[in-house]
Design a protein around this motif. Structure first.
Motif, PDB file in Angstrom:
ATOM      1  N   GLY A 110     136.715 -36.756 -95.655  1.00 17.23           N
ATOM      2  CA  GLY A 110     136.855 -35.407 -96.161  1.00 17.23           C
ATOM      3  C   GLY A 110     137.543 -34.546 -94.915  1.00 17.23           C
ATOM      4  N   TYR A 113     137.869 -32.419-103.202  1.00 14.61           N
ATOM      5  CA  TYR A 113     136.847 -32.655-103.929  1.00 14.61           C
ATOM      6  C   TYR A 113     135.797 -33.638-103.162  1.00 14.61           C
ATOM      7  CZ  TYR A 113     133.802 -32.547-108.361  1.00 14.61           C
ATOM      8  OH  TYR A 113     132.875 -32.141-109.260  1.00 14.61           O
ATOM      9  N   ASP A 114     134.371 -33.754-103.445  1.00 14.01           N
ATOM     10  CA  ASP A 114     133.641 -34.743-102.880  1.00 14.01           C
ATOM     11  C   ASP A 114     133.463 -35.593-103.852  1.00 14.01           C
ATOM     12  OD1 ASP A 114     131.475 -36.317-101.832  1.00 14.01           O
ATOM     13  OD2 ASP A 114     130.317 -34.492-101.040  1.00 14.01           O
ATOM     14  N   ASP A 155     125.366 -34.724 -97.338  1.00 11.95           N
ATOM     15  CA  ASP A 155     125.291 -33.217 -97.536  1.00 11.95           C
ATOM     16  C   ASP A 155     124.242 -32.864 -98.422  1.00 11.95           C
ATOM     17  OD1 ASP A 155     126.217 -34.238 -99.858  1.00 11.95           O
ATOM     18  OD2 ASP A 155     128.046 -33.322 -99.870  1.00 11.95           O
ATOM     19  N   ASP A 165     130.763 -32.920-105.827  1.00 12.47           N
ATOM     20  CA  ASP A 165     130.824 -31.341-105.929  1.00 12.47           C
ATOM     21  C   ASP A 165     132.324 -31.029-105.372  1.00 12.47           C
ATOM     22  OD1 ASP A 165     130.742 -31.053-103.300  1.00 12.47           O
ATOM     23  OD2 ASP A 165     128.828 -30.914-103.324  1.00 12.47           O
ATOM     24  N   ASP A 186     133.101 -29.326-102.797  1.00 13.29           N
ATOM     25  CA  ASP A 186     133.198 -29.208-101.508  1.00 13.29           C
ATOM     26  C   ASP A 186     133.392 -30.402-100.704  1.00 13.29           C
ATOM     27  OD1 ASP A 186     132.618 -28.245 -98.827  1.00 13.29           O
ATOM     28  OD2 ASP A 186     130.810 -27.673 -99.324  1.00 13.29           O
ATOM     29  N   ARG A 243     134.311 -30.969 -97.627  1.00 14.49           N
ATOM     30  CA  ARG A 243     133.814 -30.814 -96.277  1.00 14.49           C
ATOM     31  C   ARG A 243     132.958 -32.070 -95.504  1.00 14.49           C
ATOM     32  NH1 ARG A 243     131.519 -24.817 -95.236  1.00 14.49           N
ATOM     33  NH2 ARG A 243     130.430 -25.531 -97.003  1.00 14.49           N
ATOM     34  N   THR A 281     130.538 -33.762 -93.424  1.00 13.51           N
ATOM     35  CA  THR A 281     129.328 -33.201 -92.759  1.00 13.51           C
ATOM     36  C   THR A 281     128.820 -34.407 -91.629  1.00 13.51           C
ATOM     37  OG1 THR A 281     128.159 -34.435 -94.572  1.00 13.51           O
ATOM     38  CG2 THR A 281     128.205 -31.904 -94.839  1.00 13.51           C
ATOM     39  N   ARG A 318     136.760 -36.539-100.557  1.00 11.41           N
ATOM     40  CA  ARG A 318     135.937 -37.214 -99.716  1.00 11.41           C
ATOM     41  C   ARG A 318     135.124 -38.347-100.254  1.00 11.41           C
ATOM     42  NH1 ARG A 318     129.890 -35.782 -98.200  1.00 11.41           N
ATOM     43  NH2 ARG A 318     129.582 -36.602 -96.128  1.00 11.41           N
TER      44      ARG A 318
END
Length: 602
Positions: free
Chosen positions: A177, A192-193, A203, A208, A210, A212, A214, A268
């Motif tokens: 990610g 996309y995760d 996370d 989902d 997101d 990002r 973590t 991710r």
């Protein structure tokens, strides 16, 4: 008969140029010590059933048939001491099954064989192996990006940027990610995760939109089977990779990305302890515009996919099918060769078909000590070596957080994970100038435009990627290949690159000791023919064809004023490098009497 000097006199022996480097294990740096940690256990299986008979059934019968399949699988699993439950379906229609414990890959491969033997409706079954990021981080920070501009070990980026900056191209980074970073702002798009396992995602949820990062920090032994051996801080690996590809440039701060006007699509798939093959395969398919059940359509289709990750063993059917899908949608898949200093034939996805596999070089332009090698490697790119100095690594965007996110920073990493985004960035430049290039055309162009290794790099591909030459050869640049010989080209290492069939160059035999070398990357199934015509009836120059290690393959030694011709075919399964040499025997030299022309066709 005229006397000829030895064909091998003063013949430089270039190292062979095809390499295979796979990612059979993660490599981390711990207080300067590199630890190789192959992941040999998993708790999931991928089972692909033959779907045609089920399609003809009524819905109720189809549900019953699927339940019977699970019961059959569970019976086989009990023989191996594991319980199987359906977990989810992949984009290719395969079923991911969850085990109640982790088992070795050897054990699960035997389970797969038994499952197929007990259920003829199974097309294939294989362990859902864990992949991990490939990197060796170092905590020192310097601002030099030698990998982009230095003559010896760099990529010749400044010349390439005169022709392309990556505009209009999206590069998918399938990794851990991303962290929002000031030097990536504006160049990150969508994402996309794809991590489906809560324990790995770190996370608090599953798949989902997101992407990002973590953090992927783990404590010793957390990943099972005594791994890792020591506590690991979060790597922010995907953020480092993304910065190499497309960090913002000309913003008076930070660093420059290779394709700084391209967009990065962060996907991710790697979290704590790594990531599953099935999640990675879905991300590959989705990145290139394919459909994945339960995931919204991708509105930012990627033309380039970067995978700086890997695991041990042969290429999974699941992974190969995903790569095939991405290629069919026009995506070029770039993968890392691996960091185990070994032949990577038993690691994936570097040993999958249809990918561009990348080895790593150090600041001197030789093979980095950790880089894998072998016959499936296509090209090499800077990966760095931080043993003597962090400044000899690859600088890119990062985050200060040891476990969870901190603040923006930059740091030097080393690894084939760092070499891979260099090539992905160059491919983005190529496609921004010529969007019509196919994945095969991109691979051939990359391989044919590399420059020779300035230091030892046996089995590292055809050479170090030359960004400027690749963009020019892609067909979109304003700079055309030279119509004449460029000196000096008196050795194989300095040979002039011939980028396309049908080229005719004008050249000069400067002196009686002059030797002119020309480099051709010959595609599979093609025959190279080179014709040399002296410009004077008194000139007697001879023509020689060599393999990539300096082995003489063919020669033509006609008399004064006569045309010389050599030819040779590539009957192998991958493109090969050939060198054509023109050598003085007698007659005119210099600009007045030393002119000749040479043509290359294949």
């Amino acid at each position: 008969m005229k006397r000829k000097y030895s064909r091998h006199a003063n013949m430089p022996k270039q190292a062979a140029v095809l390499v295979l480097a796979v990612l059979s294990a993660s490599v981390y740096a711990t207080d300067g010590v590199t630890e190789s940690t192959p992941l040999t256990h998993t708790d999931r299986m991928i089972v692909k059933y033959k779907t045609t008979p089920l399609q003809a059934m009524a819905s109720g019968a189809r549900v019953n048939a699927m339940a019977e399949r699970l019961v059959t699988a569970q019976r086989v699993g009990q023989q191996f001491g594991v319980n199987l439950k359906n977990f989810r379906q992949t984009a290719t229609g395969a079923q991911v099954m969850k085990l109640d414990r982790k088992a070795s890959l050897d054990e699960l491969n035997k389970l797969a064989v038994q499952m197929k033997a007990q259920d003829p409706s199974i097309e294939y079954a294989e362990p859902d192996r864990m992949m991990k990021p490939l990197f060796t981080p170092n905590d020192a920070r310097y601002s030099e990006q030698w990998d982009l501009f230095e003559t010896t070990g760099g990529m010749r980026m400044p010349q390439a940027w005169d022709l392309a900056t990556g505009s209009g191209v999206t590069v998918a980074v399938i990794d851990t990610g991303y962290r929002p970073h000031a030097d990536l702002t504006g160049n990150l798009i969508g994402g996309y995760d794809f991590i489906s396992e809560m324990e790995i995602s770190n996370d608090g949820d599953g798949r989902d939109a997101d992407a990002r990062d973590t953090g992927d920090a783990v404590v010793a032994g957390e990943c099972g089977n005594g791994k890792p051996k020591q506590d690991r801080s979060s790597s922010w690996h995907g953020t480092h990779v993304a910065g190499t590809i497309a960090a913002v440039s000309n913003n008076s701060s930070g660093m420059a990305g290779i394709a700084f006007n391209a967009k990065v699509l962060p996907l991710r798939v790697l979290g704590k302890c790594g990531g599953y093959t099935s999640d990675i395969a879905d991300a590959i398919i989705w990145a290139a515009g394919g459909a994945v059940s339960g995931v919204p359509a991708n509105t930012n289709k990627a033309r380039v996919i970067n995978m700086s990750l890997g695991g041990e063993g042969a290429c999974d059917t699941t992974t190969q099918n995903a790569i095939n899908s991405a290629r069919a949608n026009g995506a070029v898949v770039i993968v890392a060769a691996g960091n185990e200093n070994q032949n990577a034939a038993n690691s994936n996805p570097a040993n999958c078909q249809g990918v561009v596999t990348v080895a790593a070089t150090n600041r001197s332009g030789g093979r980095a000590y950790y880089s894998n090698y072998g016959s499936v490697v296509d090209v090499a790119a800077p990966g760095g070596d931080v043993r003597s100095s962090a400044a000899n690594g690859i600088l890119s965007t990062l985050n200060t957080g040891m476990t969870g996110p901190g603040v923006d920073n930059y740091d030097f990493y080393q690894g084939t994970s760092m070499a891979t985004p260099h090539v992905a960035g160059v491919v983005a430049l190529m496609l921004s100038k010529n969007p019509s290039l196919t994945p095969d055309q991109v691979e051939t162009t990359l391989r044919s435009t590399t420059r020779a290794f300035p230091a030892a790099c046996s089995q590292c591909g055809t050479g170090i990627v030359d960004a400027h030459a690749a963009v020019v050869a892609a067909g979109g640049g304003t700079t055309q290949p030279p119509a004449g010989e460029i000196e000096s080209n008196n050795t194989m290492a300095t040979a002039n690159t011939v980028v396309s069939s049908g080229m005719t160059l004008t050249a000069t035999m400067a002196s009686s000791s002059d030797v002119d070398y020309f480099k051709v990357t010959l595609p599979v199934g093609k025959t190279l023919k080179s014709v040399m015509i002296p410009g004077s009836p008194l000139a007697d120059y001879d023509l020689y064809l060599y393999g990539d290690t300096g082995t003489l393959l063919a020669s033509s030694e006609q008399g004064a004023g006569r045309t010389d011709t050599v030819s040779g075919s590539n009957t192998g399964t991958r493109s090969v490098v050939r060198y054509v040499a023109v050598k003085y025997y007698s007659g005119g030299v210099g600009t007045a009497g030393g002119k000749y022309s040479i043509q290359f066709t294949w």
